[in-house]
Write a protein that holds these residues in place. Structure first.
Motif, PDB file in Angstrom:
ATOM      1  N   ARG A 113       0.801  -1.228   0.000  1.00  0.00           N
ATOM      2  CA  ARG A 113       0.000   0.000   0.000  1.00  0.00           C
ATOM      3  C   ARG A 113       0.831   1.274   0.000  1.00  0.00           C
ATOM      4  NH1 ARG A 113      -4.251  -0.128   4.660  1.00  0.00           N
ATOM      5  NH2 ARG A 113      -2.358   0.697   5.573  1.00  0.00           N
ATOM      6  N   PHE A 114       2.008   1.218   0.573  1.00  0.00           N
ATOM      7  CA  PHE A 114       2.819   2.428   0.709  1.00  0.00           C
ATOM      8  C   PHE A 114       3.976   2.492  -0.297  1.00  0.00           C
ATOM      9  CE2 PHE A 114       0.935   1.531   4.890  1.00  0.00           C
ATOM     10  CZ  PHE A 114       0.120   2.656   4.973  1.00  0.00           C
ATOM     11  N   ALA A 115       3.929   1.652  -1.316  1.00  0.00           N
ATOM     12  CA  ALA A 115       4.977   1.661  -2.344  1.00  0.00           C
ATOM     13  C   ALA A 115       4.953   2.986  -3.086  1.00  0.00           C
ATOM     14  CB  ALA A 115       4.754   0.502  -3.315  1.00  0.00           C
ATOM     15  N   ARG A 116       6.157   3.439  -3.466  1.00  0.00           N
ATOM     16  CA  ARG A 116       6.288   4.721  -4.166  1.00  0.00           C
ATOM     17  C   ARG A 116       7.081   4.537  -5.454  1.00  0.00           C
ATOM     18  NH1 ARG A 116       8.659   8.810   0.109  1.00  0.00           N
ATOM     19  NH2 ARG A 116       9.554   9.459  -1.866  1.00  0.00           N
ATOM     20  N   ARG A 117       6.634   5.196  -6.501  1.00  0.00           N
ATOM     21  CA  ARG A 117       7.283   5.071  -7.807  1.00  0.00           C
ATOM     22  C   ARG A 117       8.651   5.732  -7.847  1.00  0.00           C
ATOM     23  NH1 ARG A 117       2.274   6.779 -11.601  1.00  0.00           N
ATOM     24  NH2 ARG A 117       1.724   7.974  -9.746  1.00  0.00           N
ATOM     25  N   ASP A 118       8.922   6.639  -6.919  1.00  0.00           N
ATOM     26  CA  ASP A 118      10.222   7.316  -6.914  1.00  0.00           C
ATOM     27  C   ASP A 118      11.210   6.680  -5.939  1.00  0.00           C
ATOM     28  OD1 ASP A 118       9.044   8.133  -4.547  1.00  0.00           O
ATOM     29  OD2 ASP A 118       9.279  10.281  -4.923  1.00  0.00           O
ATOM     30  N   ARG A 119      10.904   5.474  -5.498  1.00  0.00           N
ATOM     31  CA  ARG A 119      11.800   4.707  -4.622  1.00  0.00           C
ATOM     32  C   ARG A 119      12.265   3.489  -5.413  1.00  0.00           C
ATOM     33  NH1 ARG A 119       9.307   4.625   0.938  1.00  0.00           N
ATOM     34  NH2 ARG A 119       7.734   3.377  -0.098  1.00  0.00           N
ATOM     35  N   ILE A 120      13.570   3.322  -5.562  1.00  0.00           N
ATOM     36  CA  ILE A 120      14.117   2.297  -6.452  1.00  0.00           C
ATOM     37  C   ILE A 120      13.665   0.890  -6.076  1.00  0.00           C
ATOM     38  CG2 ILE A 120      16.338   1.997  -5.248  1.00  0.00           C
ATOM     39  CD1 ILE A 120      15.764   1.980  -9.079  1.00  0.00           C
ATOM     40  N   ARG A 121      13.602   0.576  -4.798  1.00  0.00           N
ATOM     41  CA  ARG A 121      13.211  -0.793  -4.424  1.00  0.00           C
ATOM     42  C   ARG A 121      11.766  -1.080  -4.815  1.00  0.00           C
ATOM     43  NH1 ARG A 121      13.558   1.600   0.938  1.00  0.00           N
ATOM     44  NH2 ARG A 121      11.493   1.606   1.904  1.00  0.00           N
ATOM     45  N   ASP A 122      10.905  -0.085  -4.741  1.00  0.00           N
ATOM     46  CA  ASP A 122       9.513  -0.281  -5.149  1.00  0.00           C
ATOM     47  C   ASP A 122       9.390  -0.333  -6.670  1.00  0.00           C
ATOM     48  OD1 ASP A 122       8.664  -0.296  -2.479  1.00  0.00           O
ATOM     49  OD2 ASP A 122       8.316   1.866  -2.467  1.00  0.00           O
ATOM     50  N   ALA A 123      10.115   0.539  -7.365  1.00  0.00           N
ATOM     51  CA  ALA A 123      10.076   0.540  -8.833  1.00  0.00           C
ATOM     52  C   ALA A 123      10.602  -0.780  -9.392  1.00  0.00           C
ATOM     53  CB  ALA A 123      10.884   1.715  -9.370  1.00  0.00           C
ATOM     54  N   SER A 124      11.662  -1.287  -8.792  1.00  0.00           N
ATOM     55  CA  SER A 124      12.244  -2.547  -9.221  1.00  0.00           C
ATOM     56  C   SER A 124      11.273  -3.709  -8.966  1.00  0.00           C
ATOM     57  CB  SER A 124      13.565  -2.770  -8.480  1.00  0.00           C
ATOM     58  OG  SER A 124      14.110  -4.017  -8.781  1.00  0.00           O
ATOM     59  N   ASP A 125      10.655  -3.704  -7.796  1.00  0.00           N
ATOM     60  CA  ASP A 125       9.683  -4.744  -7.469  1.00  0.00           C
ATOM     61  C   ASP A 125       8.492  -4.682  -8.424  1.00  0.00           C
ATOM     62  OD1 ASP A 125       9.035  -6.896  -5.412  1.00  0.00           O
ATOM     63  OD2 ASP A 125       7.213  -5.664  -5.297  1.00  0.00           O
ATOM     64  N   PHE A 126       8.040  -3.480  -8.732  1.00  0.00           N
ATOM     65  CA  PHE A 126       6.952  -3.301  -9.699  1.00  0.00           C
ATOM     66  C   PHE A 126       7.318  -3.932 -11.035  1.00  0.00           C
ATOM     67  CE2 PHE A 126       5.634  -0.872 -13.427  1.00  0.00           C
ATOM     68  CZ  PHE A 126       4.256  -1.023 -13.370  1.00  0.00           C
ATOM     69  N   MET A 127       8.542  -3.650 -11.475  1.00  0.00           N
ATOM     70  CA  MET A 127       9.002  -4.173 -12.754  1.00  0.00           C
ATOM     71  C   MET A 127       9.013  -5.704 -12.740  1.00  0.00           C
ATOM     72  SD  MET A 127      12.277  -2.787 -14.793  1.00  0.00           S
ATOM     73  CE  MET A 127      11.535  -1.169 -14.880  1.00  0.00           C
ATOM     74  N   GLY A 128       9.463  -6.285 -11.632  1.00  0.00           N
ATOM     75  CA  GLY A 128       9.436  -7.742 -11.507  1.00  0.00           C
ATOM     76  C   GLY A 128       8.024  -8.283 -11.603  1.00  0.00           C
ATOM     77  N   TRP A 129       7.108  -7.662 -10.865  1.00  0.00           N
ATOM     78  CA  TRP A 129       5.698  -8.076 -10.886  1.00  0.00           C
ATOM     79  C   TRP A 129       5.132  -7.966 -12.293  1.00  0.00           C
ATOM     80  CZ3 TRP A 129       1.677  -4.604 -12.048  1.00  0.00           C
ATOM     81  CH2 TRP A 129       0.379  -5.128 -11.911  1.00  0.00           C
TER      82      TRP A 129
END
Length: 195
Positions: A113-129
């Motif tokens: 819920r608190f993932a942010r697009r400007d945080r590399i770990r969240d952006a990377s996880d998004f890309m994996g998903w």
């Protein structure tokens, strides 16, 4: 020290902590230098590779194309008659240039819920998903950078319809992303990364 002075010092300290994260690493053509300059990047990419199976070099090449590793990247503004601002070209934002709706789908699907697009770990996880979803829906191997990028750009339905075949410029970009992934993969195999 007075309370006001301490509070001001704390605000200044906190404000200075984020400095420079909106900027790209200095050497975008060298995966080793990117990883050494921004160790949090390689940590995030490796975590995504372990969790989702998307190779580090595929993630890096895609992020390079999408945002040039700029955390707060946005699409350009549109203008009517060349001068009247009409908003941005799309809602794409951050390292992965994820659209608002797709980002919301990701947060719901993963419970982040608190993932942010400007945080590399969240952006990377998004890309994996997203790329695992591309494999499930479209049969694209996680190591197939070119087709993963085409599905990333066109969406799963657009990719399935072959919409990219009518866009020679996009096919050219996908080839460049694929070539960059190959270069990054070779570089990462030989570099001495700080732990």
């Amino acid at each position: 020290m007075s309370r006001t002075l301490r509070a001001m010092a704390l605000v200044i300290l906190v404000a200075s902590c984020g400095g420079g994260q909106g900027t790209a690493p200095r050497h975008l053509d060298d995966a080793c230098r990117i990883a050494n300059e921004r160790p949090e990047y390689i940590k995030a990419f490796r975590k995504t590779e372990r969790k989702w199976g998307v190779p580090v070099h595929v993630q890096m090449a895609t992020i390079h194309q999408e945002s040039k590793f700029i955390s707060n990247a946005r699409t350009p503004h549109r203008y009517a008659l060349g001068v009247i601002p009409m908003g941005r070209q799309s809602s794409a934002y951050g390292y992965a240039q994820a659209l608002d709706g797709t980002w919301e789908d990701y947060k719901k699907a993963t419970g982040k819920r608190f993932a942010r697009r400007d945080r590399i770990r969240d952006a990377s996880d998004f890309m994996g998903w997203y790329m695992v979803t591309s494999r499930s829906k479209n049969g694209i191997p996680l190591t197939d950078t070119r087709n993963q990028y085409l599905a990333y750009h066109e969406g799963h339905t657009g990719y399935a319809r072959g919409s990219y075949n009518r866009k020679s410029w996009l096919l050219s970009v996908a080839n460049k992303v694929d070539a960059r992934a190959d270069v990054y993969q070779a570089q990462l195999a030989t570099c001495n990364l700080r732990r």
